[in-house]
Design an enzyme around this catalytic site. Structure first.
Site, short mmCIF file in Angstrom:
data_model
loop_
_atom_site.label_atom_id
_atom_site.label_comp_id
_atom_site.label_asym_id
_atom_site.label_seq_id
_atom_site.Cartn_x
_atom_site.Cartn_y
_atom_site.Cartn_z
N HIS A 7 36.99 -0.54 -0.96
CA HIS A 7 35.80 0.31 -0.76
C HIS A 7 35.90 1.59 -1.61
O HIS A 7 35.97 2.71 -1.07
CB HIS A 7 35.74 0.63 0.73
CG HIS A 7 34.47 1.20 1.25
ND1 HIS A 7 33.87 2.32 0.73
CD2 HIS A 7 33.68 0.79 2.27
CE1 HIS A 7 32.77 2.58 1.42
NE2 HIS A 7 32.64 1.67 2.37
N GLU A 40 32.19 -1.12 -4.79
CA GLU A 40 33.29 -1.76 -4.07
C GLU A 40 33.43 -3.22 -4.46
O GLU A 40 32.60 -4.05 -4.10
CB GLU A 40 33.02 -1.67 -2.56
CG GLU A 40 32.61 -0.28 -2.10
CD GLU A 40 31.92 -0.29 -0.73
OE1 GLU A 40 32.17 -1.22 0.06
OE2 GLU A 40 31.15 0.63 -0.46
O1 TA6 Z 1 30.29 -0.21 2.15
C1 TA6 Z 1 29.16 0.49 2.54
C2 TA6 Z 1 29.28 0.83 3.99
O2 TA6 Z 1 29.45 -0.33 4.75
C3 TA6 Z 1 28.04 1.63 4.43
O3 TA6 Z 1 27.19 0.89 5.25
C4 TA6 Z 1 28.62 2.87 5.06
O4 TA6 Z 1 28.55 2.88 6.41
C5 TA6 Z 1 30.01 2.92 4.47
O5 TA6 Z 1 30.42 1.63 4.22
C6 TA6 Z 1 31.07 3.73 5.19
O6 TA6 Z 1 31.56 3.09 6.32
P1 TA6 Z 1 32.62 3.81 7.24
O7 TA6 Z 1 32.93 2.84 8.34
O8 TA6 Z 1 33.81 4.12 6.41
O9 TA6 Z 1 31.96 5.07 7.73
#
Ligand code: TA6
Length: 290
Positions: free
Chosen positions: A165, A265
Site C-alpha cells: 500500500h 499500490e
Molecule cells: O487502498 C485504499 C484504501 O483501501 C482506502 O479505501 C483507504 O481507506 C486507505 O486504503 C487507507 O486504509 P487504512 O485502513 O490504512 O486507513
C-alpha cells in the site's frame, strides 16, 4: 522537526546490526534505521513496514510518511508501505489484514556499496492466531539503493489478497498525473472522479479505485519529478488519495497532508494469490526516479 528527522535521530540511542543499519525504538515500536551513501530509510518491525525512503540527492522522500503517524503497538502506521495481507480492505477483519499490525522477525541484512537488503518474515504464531487459523509463511524482501525494490513471498493452503500500500511523496497532488494504469477499474468511492483521458489519472477530489489491468510500468509525474513504478508479477494497482475532508478528519493524516502524498499500490486483489503450502508465490515492485 520533521518526523523523518526525529526517526533518524533515534539512531544515536540505537545499536548497530551492520555498518548502515541500526535498530532503535520510535514511540512504542522497534525500528531499523538505514543510512547508506545511496540514501536513508527506516523500517518498522511491526508490519515489516518501510516507513520512508529518501534517495541521497532528494529532499522530498520518494516513499512518504505522515507527520501524524502513530507508533503504537497493534496500530497501523500511516505512510510508507503498509503490507496488507492476507486480505485487502474489508475482505476480512481487521481491515487490510493483520500482517501490518503484528511483529515480524529479521531474517537477514546484507549490504554493499550499491545498497542494503533486508529480509523480514512472519509465520503463524500466538500473536496471529486470534486473526487467522491457517498455517502460513510470509517473507518481505526490501532492497534499497539508487532504487527501491520490495517483494512479498508467501505460502500456505489458501488464497490470499494483498497490497503493498505504497504512499508516494509528491510535490502537489493537483499537478499529479499517473499513467500506465490501463482502462479497467473498480470504483470504491460514492462519487466517481471520471478520468478525462483514458488510462491516465489526475486528481481533483477523493480517488479510490482498483485498476485490474495495469501495465508493467506506471509513471507518477508531479511536474517536478517522475517516479517509475515497475510491477512484478502483478497487474492490479489501487490508487488512493483521501482529498481535503478525509485528510482533515483522519487523525494520523492531518489537514493538507493529502497534497503531499498519493497511493499507487501494487497488489493482488482481482488476481488473487493462489498459494501452495510448499512453494512460495511472489509479487512486488521496483521504484525509481527517472
Ligand atoms: O487502498 C485504499 C484504501 O483501501 C482506502 O479505501 C483507504 O481507506 C486507505 O486504503 C487507507 O486504509 P487504512 O485502513 O490504512 O486507513
Amino acid at each position: 522537526m520533521s518526523i523523518i528527522q526525529r526517526i533518524l535521530d533515534t539512531k544515536a540511542a540505537g545499536h548497530p546490526l551492520s555498518q548502515s543499519v541500526y535498530q532503535s525504538l520510535f514511540g512504542e515500536l522497534p525500528i531499523l534505521i538505514i543510512t547508506h551513501e545511496t540514501g536513508s530509510a527506516a523500517i518498522s518491525l511491526q508490519g515489516a513496514q518501510l516507513l520512508f525512503w529518501r534517495s541521497a540527492n532528494q529532499s522530498t522522500p520518494v516513499i512518504w510518511l505522515s507527520e501524524n503517524a502513530l507508533f503504537k503497538k497493534g496500530t497501523a502506521i500511516r505512510g510508507g508501505i503498509p503490507v496488507c495481507w492476507p486480505w485487502f480492505g474489508k475482505l476480512g477483519d481487521p481491515g487490510h489484514g493483520f500482517a501490518r499490525i503484528v511483529d515480524w522477525k529479521i531474517d537477514s541484512i546484507n549490504e554493499n556499496s550499491h545498497g542494503v537488503s533486508v529480509v523480514l518474515s512472519l509465520s503463524n504464531n500466538q500473536q496471529t492466531a486470534p486473526y487467522f487459523s491457517k498455517a502460513f509463511d510470509v517473507q518481505l524482501k526490501i532492497d534499497l539503493g539508487h532504487t527501491c525494490q520490495v517483494e512479498l513471498s508467501c505460502r500456505g493452503d489458501f488464497d490470499a489478497t494483498s497490497a503493498l500500500h505504497t504512499y508516494f511523496g509528491i510535490d502537489d497532488i493537483e499537478n499529479v498525473i499517473i499513467t500506465g494504469l490501463g482502462d479497467h477499474y473498480e470504483e470504491r468511492t460514492q462519487v466517481e472522479n471520471k478520468p478525462k483521458i483514458s488510462g491516465q489519472l489526475n486528481f481533483s477530489q477523493e480517488v479510490d479505485r482498483i485498476y485490474t489491468q495495469a501495465e508493467t510500468h506506471i509513471m507518477i509525474k508531479d511536474g517536478k519529478r517522475t517516479i517509475r513504478l515497475t510491477n512484478i508479477n502483478a497487474h492490479d494497482v489501487v490508487t488512493w488519495n483521501p482529498w481535503a475532508e478525509k485528510s482533515k478528519t483522519t487523525t494520523d493524516l492531518g489537514e493538507n497532508s493529502y497534497k503531499k502524498m498519493v497511493c499507487a499500490e501494487t497488489c493482488r486483489i482481482n488476481h488473487t494469490l493462489k498459494l501452495s503450502p510448499s512453494d512460495y508465490t511472489t509479487y512486488g515492485f521496483k521504484v525509481e526516479l527517472i
